[in-house]
Scaffold this motif. Structure first.
Motif, PDB file in Angstrom:
ATOM      1  N   LYS A 112       0.831  -1.152  -0.013  1.00  0.00           N
ATOM      2  CA  LYS A 112       0.031  -0.011  -0.103  1.00  0.00           C
ATOM      3  C   LYS A 112       0.848   1.293  -0.045  1.00  0.00           C
ATOM      4  CE  LYS A 112      -3.763  -2.338   0.534  1.00  0.00           C
ATOM      5  NZ  LYS A 112      -5.025  -2.375  -0.466  1.00  0.00           N
ATOM      6  N   GLY A 113       0.444   2.596  -0.387  1.00  0.00           N
ATOM      7  CA  GLY A 113       0.897   3.666  -0.286  1.00  0.00           C
ATOM      8  C   GLY A 113       0.049   4.749  -0.498  1.00  0.00           C
ATOM      9  N   THR A 114       0.418   5.966  -0.555  1.00  0.00           N
ATOM     10  CA  THR A 114      -0.300   7.177  -1.041  1.00  0.00           C
ATOM     11  C   THR A 114       0.161   8.132  -2.134  1.00  0.00           C
ATOM     12  OG1 THR A 114       1.107   8.560   0.731  1.00  0.00           O
ATOM     13  CG2 THR A 114      -0.823   7.369   1.727  1.00  0.00           C
ATOM     14  N   VAL A 115      -0.423   8.719  -2.678  1.00  0.00           N
ATOM     15  CA  VAL A 115      -0.325   9.545  -3.845  1.00  0.00           C
ATOM     16  C   VAL A 115      -1.044  10.862  -3.476  1.00  0.00           C
ATOM     17  CG1 VAL A 115      -0.474  10.193  -6.349  1.00  0.00           C
ATOM     18  CG2 VAL A 115       0.174   7.612  -5.663  1.00  0.00           C
ATOM     19  N   ASN A 116      -0.347  12.051  -3.312  1.00  0.00           N
ATOM     20  CA  ASN A 116      -1.244  13.207  -2.758  1.00  0.00           C
ATOM     21  C   ASN A 116      -1.885  13.017  -1.694  1.00  0.00           C
ATOM     22  OD1 ASN A 116       0.231  14.618  -5.107  1.00  0.00           O
ATOM     23  ND2 ASN A 116      -1.496  13.780  -6.483  1.00  0.00           N
ATOM     24  N   ASN A 117      -1.539  12.311  -0.756  1.00  0.00           N
ATOM     25  CA  ASN A 117      -2.058  11.927   0.573  1.00  0.00           C
ATOM     26  C   ASN A 117      -3.368  11.160   0.359  1.00  0.00           C
ATOM     27  OD1 ASN A 117      -0.235  13.405   2.106  1.00  0.00           O
ATOM     28  ND2 ASN A 117      -1.237  15.410   1.351  1.00  0.00           N
ATOM     29  N   GLU A 118      -3.659  10.547  -0.713  1.00  0.00           N
ATOM     30  CA  GLU A 118      -4.646   9.649  -1.109  1.00  0.00           C
ATOM     31  C   GLU A 118      -4.120   8.169  -1.064  1.00  0.00           C
ATOM     32  OE1 GLU A 118      -6.740  10.800  -4.315  1.00  0.00           O
ATOM     33  OE2 GLU A 118      -7.394  12.685  -3.454  1.00  0.00           O
ATOM     34  N   PRO A 119      -4.895   7.417  -0.419  1.00  0.00           N
ATOM     35  CA  PRO A 119      -4.456   5.839  -0.076  1.00  0.00           C
ATOM     36  C   PRO A 119      -4.768   5.159  -1.499  1.00  0.00           C
ATOM     37  CG  PRO A 119      -6.604   5.962   0.786  1.00  0.00           C
ATOM     38  CD  PRO A 119      -6.016   7.348   0.457  1.00  0.00           C
ATOM     39  N   VAL A 120      -3.586   4.308  -1.961  1.00  0.00           N
ATOM     40  CA  VAL A 120      -3.344   3.564  -3.046  1.00  0.00           C
ATOM     41  C   VAL A 120      -2.975   2.085  -2.723  1.00  0.00           C
ATOM     42  CG1 VAL A 120      -3.190   5.605  -4.674  1.00  0.00           C
ATOM     43  CG2 VAL A 120      -1.143   4.580  -3.790  1.00  0.00           C
ATOM     44  N   THR A 121      -3.109   1.124  -3.624  1.00  0.00           N
ATOM     45  CA  THR A 121      -2.620  -0.060  -3.797  1.00  0.00           C
ATOM     46  C   THR A 121      -1.708  -0.073  -5.124  1.00  0.00           C
ATOM     47  OG1 THR A 121      -4.831  -1.069  -3.064  1.00  0.00           O
ATOM     48  CG2 THR A 121      -3.106  -2.477  -4.379  1.00  0.00           C
ATOM     49  N   ILE A 122      -0.364  -0.857  -4.482  1.00  0.00           N
ATOM     50  CA  ILE A 122       0.638  -0.838  -5.340  1.00  0.00           C
ATOM     51  C   ILE A 122       0.798  -2.094  -6.139  1.00  0.00           C
ATOM     52  CG2 ILE A 122       3.392  -0.382  -5.939  1.00  0.00           C
ATOM     53  CD1 ILE A 122       3.131   1.181  -3.045  1.00  0.00           C
ATOM     54  N   VAL A 123       0.717  -2.168  -7.624  1.00  0.00           N
ATOM     55  CA  VAL A 123       0.823  -3.319  -8.155  1.00  0.00           C
ATOM     56  C   VAL A 123       2.125  -3.183  -9.140  1.00  0.00           C
ATOM     57  CG1 VAL A 123      -0.187  -4.898  -9.770  1.00  0.00           C
ATOM     58  CG2 VAL A 123      -1.238  -3.895  -7.947  1.00  0.00           C
ATOM     59  N   LYS A 124       2.965  -4.259  -9.407  1.00  0.00           N
ATOM     60  CA  LYS A 124       3.799  -4.093 -10.350  1.00  0.00           C
ATOM     61  C   LYS A 124       3.415  -5.246 -11.475  1.00  0.00           C
ATOM     62  CE  LYS A 124       7.678  -3.093  -7.231  1.00  0.00           C
ATOM     63  NZ  LYS A 124       8.364  -2.052  -7.690  1.00  0.00           N
ATOM     64  N   LEU A 125       3.691  -4.642 -12.689  1.00  0.00           N
ATOM     65  CA  LEU A 125       3.432  -5.425 -13.740  1.00  0.00           C
ATOM     66  C   LEU A 125       4.641  -5.960 -14.536  1.00  0.00           C
ATOM     67  CD1 LEU A 125       0.718  -3.595 -15.989  1.00  0.00           C
ATOM     68  CD2 LEU A 125       0.341  -5.309 -14.142  1.00  0.00           C
ATOM     69  N   LEU A 126       4.957  -7.259 -14.533  1.00  0.00           N
ATOM     70  CA  LEU A 126       6.282  -7.666 -15.161  1.00  0.00           C
ATOM     71  C   LEU A 126       5.927  -8.331 -16.466  1.00  0.00           C
ATOM     72  CD1 LEU A 126       7.544  -9.723 -11.724  1.00  0.00           C
ATOM     73  CD2 LEU A 126       8.137  -7.396 -12.633  1.00  0.00           C
ATOM     74  N   ILE A 141      -2.524   2.472  -7.656  1.00  0.00           N
ATOM     75  CA  ILE A 141      -3.867   2.612  -7.934  1.00  0.00           C
ATOM     76  C   ILE A 141      -4.860   2.787  -6.779  1.00  0.00           C
ATOM     77  CG2 ILE A 141      -5.809   0.968  -9.051  1.00  0.00           C
ATOM     78  CD1 ILE A 141      -3.663  -0.668 -10.106  1.00  0.00           C
ATOM     79  N   ASP A 142      -5.930   3.712  -7.182  1.00  0.00           N
ATOM     80  CA  ASP A 142      -7.073   4.059  -6.518  1.00  0.00           C
ATOM     81  C   ASP A 142      -7.904   3.044  -6.710  1.00  0.00           C
ATOM     82  OD1 ASP A 142      -9.578   4.874  -5.658  1.00  0.00           O
ATOM     83  OD2 ASP A 142      -9.125   7.066  -5.910  1.00  0.00           O
ATOM     84  N   GLU A 143      -8.348   2.077  -5.498  1.00  0.00           N
ATOM     85  CA  GLU A 143      -9.100   0.769  -5.841  1.00  0.00           C
ATOM     86  C   GLU A 143     -10.450   1.026  -6.151  1.00  0.00           C
ATOM     87  OE1 GLU A 143      -8.763  -2.385  -2.889  1.00  0.00           O
ATOM     88  OE2 GLU A 143      -6.587  -1.678  -2.356  1.00  0.00           O
ATOM     89  N   LYS A 144     -10.977   2.177  -5.257  1.00  0.00           N
ATOM     90  CA  LYS A 144     -12.346   2.619  -5.272  1.00  0.00           C
ATOM     91  C   LYS A 144     -12.580   2.955  -6.784  1.00  0.00           C
ATOM     92  CE  LYS A 144     -15.926   5.261  -3.124  1.00  0.00           C
ATOM     93  NZ  LYS A 144     -16.185   6.304  -2.161  1.00  0.00           N
ATOM     94  N   GLU A 145     -11.959   3.692  -7.421  1.00  0.00           N
ATOM     95  CA  GLU A 145     -12.369   4.499  -8.717  1.00  0.00           C
ATOM     96  C   GLU A 145     -11.595   3.688  -9.714  1.00  0.00           C
ATOM     97  OE1 GLU A 145     -14.474   6.814  -8.928  1.00  0.00           O
ATOM     98  OE2 GLU A 145     -14.617   7.094  -6.750  1.00  0.00           O
ATOM     99  N   ALA A 146     -10.861   2.590  -9.353  1.00  0.00           N
ATOM    100  CA  ALA A 146     -10.096   2.016 -10.600  1.00  0.00           C
ATOM    101  C   ALA A 146      -9.227   2.786 -11.439  1.00  0.00           C
ATOM    102  CB  ALA A 146     -11.234   1.003 -11.299  1.00  0.00           C
ATOM    103  N   LEU A 147      -8.381   3.741 -10.959  1.00  0.00           N
ATOM    104  CA  LEU A 147      -7.905   4.750 -11.493  1.00  0.00           C
ATOM    105  C   LEU A 147      -6.147   4.611 -11.274  1.00  0.00           C
ATOM    106  CD1 LEU A 147     -10.031   7.868 -11.205  1.00  0.00           C
ATOM    107  CD2 LEU A 147      -9.711   6.273 -13.255  1.00  0.00           C
ATOM    108  N   VAL A 148      -5.400   4.743 -12.273  1.00  0.00           N
ATOM    109  CA  VAL A 148      -4.089   4.676 -11.873  1.00  0.00           C
ATOM    110  C   VAL A 148      -3.485   6.108 -11.632  1.00  0.00           C
ATOM    111  CG1 VAL A 148      -1.858   4.269 -12.827  1.00  0.00           C
ATOM    112  CG2 VAL A 148      -3.611   2.628 -13.376  1.00  0.00           C
ATOM    113  N   LYS A 149      -3.086   6.559 -10.375  1.00  0.00           N
ATOM    114  CA  LYS A 149      -2.740   7.801 -10.030  1.00  0.00           C
ATOM    115  C   LYS A 149      -1.297   8.258 -10.268  1.00  0.00           C
ATOM    116  CE  LYS A 149      -6.600   9.067  -8.285  1.00  0.00           C
ATOM    117  NZ  LYS A 149      -6.891   9.611  -6.795  1.00  0.00           N
ATOM    118  N   LYS A 150      -0.596   7.041 -10.343  1.00  0.00           N
ATOM    119  CA  LYS A 150       0.711   7.276 -10.624  1.00  0.00           C
ATOM    120  C   LYS A 150       1.558   6.001 -11.277  1.00  0.00           C
ATOM    121  CE  LYS A 150       5.187   8.329  -8.197  1.00  0.00           C
ATOM    122  NZ  LYS A 150       5.928   8.540  -6.812  1.00  0.00           N
ATOM    123  N   ALA A 151       2.522   6.011 -12.200  1.00  0.00           N
ATOM    124  CA  ALA A 151       3.109   4.798 -12.637  1.00  0.00           C
ATOM    125  C   ALA A 151       4.404   5.324 -12.791  1.00  0.00           C
ATOM    126  CB  ALA A 151       2.396   4.532 -14.069  1.00  0.00           C
TER     127      ALA A 151
END
Length: 237
Positions: A112-126, A141-151
């Protein structure tokens, strides 16, 4: 039971204990990615208007209006009204949808992590393709909205660069209001898809030397999208 047998059984017991939890997290990561991919799949193509700002130490580039074109799976073009022209090179890499094309990857949970103080789930694509230019993509990823906030994308040829997305009016289709590209300037390399050619009347790059810790930033603020209008392939030539 002999001592040797007990010693050998401990790792096996630990594995049996930990494996279900890891498998569950891996399934969750795959599910998160599927939700993001399904949302992005709603967009077959778009034409968007926006403002591009460039902040690179060895360039002096004015803020400019741009028109951005995209068509599945990896056609991408940025058109300026005048001045610096932008030549797409591997433009799919700056479109999130292209990262998921063909399901040719493994999704690995990374906490888990945060982007701009909002909680996100971190997933790596290999990538499963050993010849892929992308080595690993780390998605926040913002789980609730299914949006990638940062890559954070690591490539073989162009190092590592980051993309940060802010969403608003077009979030339901996974399209950002603002996208920022951040990259190291040490090699004068921009992320694939944002390579610059300078017109005769344009501002030439300064000859100053960039150091390894300098960062460049390109930001595109989208003002409008026209989605799924059916763009012709010839538009991207």
């Amino acid at each position: 039971m002999n001592t040797l047998g007990m010693k050998l059984s401990v790792p096996a017991l630990l594995l049996l204990f930990l494996l279900p939890g890891f498998t569950s997290r891996a399934q969750d990561a795959t599910e998160f990615i599927k939700k993001v991919k399904d949302k992005l799949a709603l967009v077959n193509d778009y034409e968007a208007e926006g403002i591009m700002k460039t902040d690179v130490a060895f360039m002096k580039v004015p803020e400019s209006k741009v028109t951005i074109f995209y068509k599945k799976p990896d056609k991408f073009k940025i058109k300026k009204q005048d001045g610096i022209s932008i030549v797409p090179k591997g433009g799919g890499n700056i479109n999130l949808a292209a990262l998921f094309e063909g399901n040719n990857y493994t999704a690995v949970p990374a906490g888990k992590g945060t982007v701009n103080n909002e909680p996100v789930t971190i997933v790596k694509l290999l990538p499963l393709d050993e010849k892929s230019d992308v080595v690993v993509s780390t998605l926040y990823i913002d789980e609730k909205e299914a949006l990638v906030k940062k890559a954070i994308i690591t490539t073989r040829e162009n190092g590592t660069y980051e993309m940060e997305m802010q969403y608003g009016k077009y979030a339901s289709r996974g399209l950002p209001d603002t996208i920022s590209f951040l990259f190291a300037t040490k090699d004068y390399k921009l992320p694939k898809g944002l390579a610059f050619d300078y017109d005769a009347g344009g501002q030439q790059p300064k000859t100053t030397t960039a150091t390894s810790n300098q960062k460049g930033k390109i930001q595109i603020s989208y003002t409008s999208y026209t989605i799924n209008k059916g763009l012709a392939n010839d538009l991207f030539k």
